[in-house]
Structures are given as structure tokens and as C-alpha cells.
Design a protein around this motif. Structure first.
Motif, PDB file in Angstrom:
ATOM      1  N   GLN A   1      -2.810  -7.949  20.110  1.00 46.70           N
ATOM      2  CA  GLN A   1      -2.703  -8.058  21.561  1.00 46.70           C
ATOM      3  C   GLN A   1      -1.241  -8.132  21.961  1.00 46.70           C
ATOM      4  O   GLN A   1      -0.409  -8.624  21.206  1.00 46.70           O
ATOM      5  N   ASP A   2      -0.948  -7.610  23.156  1.00 47.06           N
ATOM      6  CA  ASP A   2       0.409  -7.695  23.674  1.00 47.06           C
ATOM      7  C   ASP A   2       0.362  -7.752  25.192  1.00 47.06           C
ATOM      8  O   ASP A   2      -0.668  -7.502  25.807  1.00 47.06           O
ATOM      9  N   ILE A   3       1.499  -8.098  25.774  1.00 45.94           N
ATOM     10  CA  ILE A   3       1.630  -8.198  27.225  1.00 45.94           C
ATOM     11  C   ILE A   3       2.609  -7.127  27.675  1.00 45.94           C
ATOM     12  O   ILE A   3       3.727  -7.050  27.162  1.00 45.94           O
ATOM     13  N   ASP A   4       2.185  -6.307  28.622  1.00 44.88           N
ATOM     14  CA  ASP A   4       3.063  -5.302  29.206  1.00 44.88           C
ATOM     15  C   ASP A   4       3.481  -5.816  30.578  1.00 44.88           C
ATOM     16  O   ASP A   4       2.680  -5.839  31.507  1.00 44.88           O
ATOM     17  N   PHE A   5       4.731  -6.245  30.707  1.00 49.00           N
ATOM     18  CA  PHE A   5       5.194  -6.851  31.948  1.00 49.00           C
ATOM     19  C   PHE A   5       5.333  -5.836  33.073  1.00 49.00           C
ATOM     20  O   PHE A   5       5.347  -6.198  34.233  1.00 49.00           O
ATOM     21  N   MET A   6       5.422  -4.567  32.753  1.00 41.63           N
ATOM     22  CA  MET A   6       5.553  -3.546  33.788  1.00 41.63           C
ATOM     23  C   MET A   6       4.226  -3.325  34.515  1.00 41.63           C
ATOM     24  O   MET A   6       4.203  -3.004  35.684  1.00 41.63           O
TER      25      MET A   6
END
Length: 98
Positions: free
Chosen positions: A90-95
């Protein structure tokens, strides 16, 4: 946790050289949080806002430096940071995140 509190716990991502190295290597993200935020509150806020599974949360209190200015001594703000490790894959895409 109260719904309003979720939006007040996280102040924003902390962007620095160390934070990007940690994010690339270990799947951790660094956030600035309020001084009275607890680890369970931070975990619930990130899971609710970014729709990811949080594995662990580590916090640290960074004391502001005392700086000398023309007008005398001044002090920078104290900051509380949270190092958040996400579940595998899992990851977070801040855009994209709102």
C-alpha cells in the motif's frame, strides 16, 4: 473518535530529505500532527482519510530551536511528527488525495 477530530489531527505531510528516503526504502510516511494527538487517533485518521491499512505509528516531539535575532531571542515552534508504516503493497499518493 469524533468525526471532526479526524480532520484536525493531521496538519500535513512533512517533506524533507530524510522523509523521502524513509518513504522509498521502508514504506513509511511522515506527517506533522497536533501536539495532543495520540497514536490510535493518528492511525484512525490516516486510515479514514487515505483509505489504507496502517501497520504501525511512531511519534516524536521536536523542540523548536532558540534563535538570536536583531530584536533579541526568539523561538521556533515545537513540532510533533508521526512516522506511519503502511501494510505491505500500500502507498499514499499525495497528488490524488483530497
Amino acid at each position: 473518535m469524533i468525526g471532526e477530530r479526524i480532520y484536525k489531527v493531521l496538519l500535513g505531510p512533512h517533506i524533507s530529505e530524510k522523509a523521502t528516503i524513509v518513504a522509498e526504502g521502508n514504506g513509511q510516511y511522515v506527517f506533522r500532527v497536533t501536539g495532543d494527538a495520540t497514536k490510535p487517533e493518528i492511525k484512525q485518521a490516516i486510515e479514514a482519510l487515505f483509505e489504507v491499512k496502517v501497520e504501525s505509528v511512531r511519534t516524536l516531539n521536536h523542540k523548536g530551536k532558540t534563535k538570536r535575532t536583531v530584536r533579541g531571542l526568539g523561538k521556533r515552534k515545537d513540532v510533533k511528527k508521526a512516522y506511519v508504516r503502511l501494510a505491505e503493497g500500500q502507498d499514499i499518493d499525495f497528488m490524488v488525495a483530497e
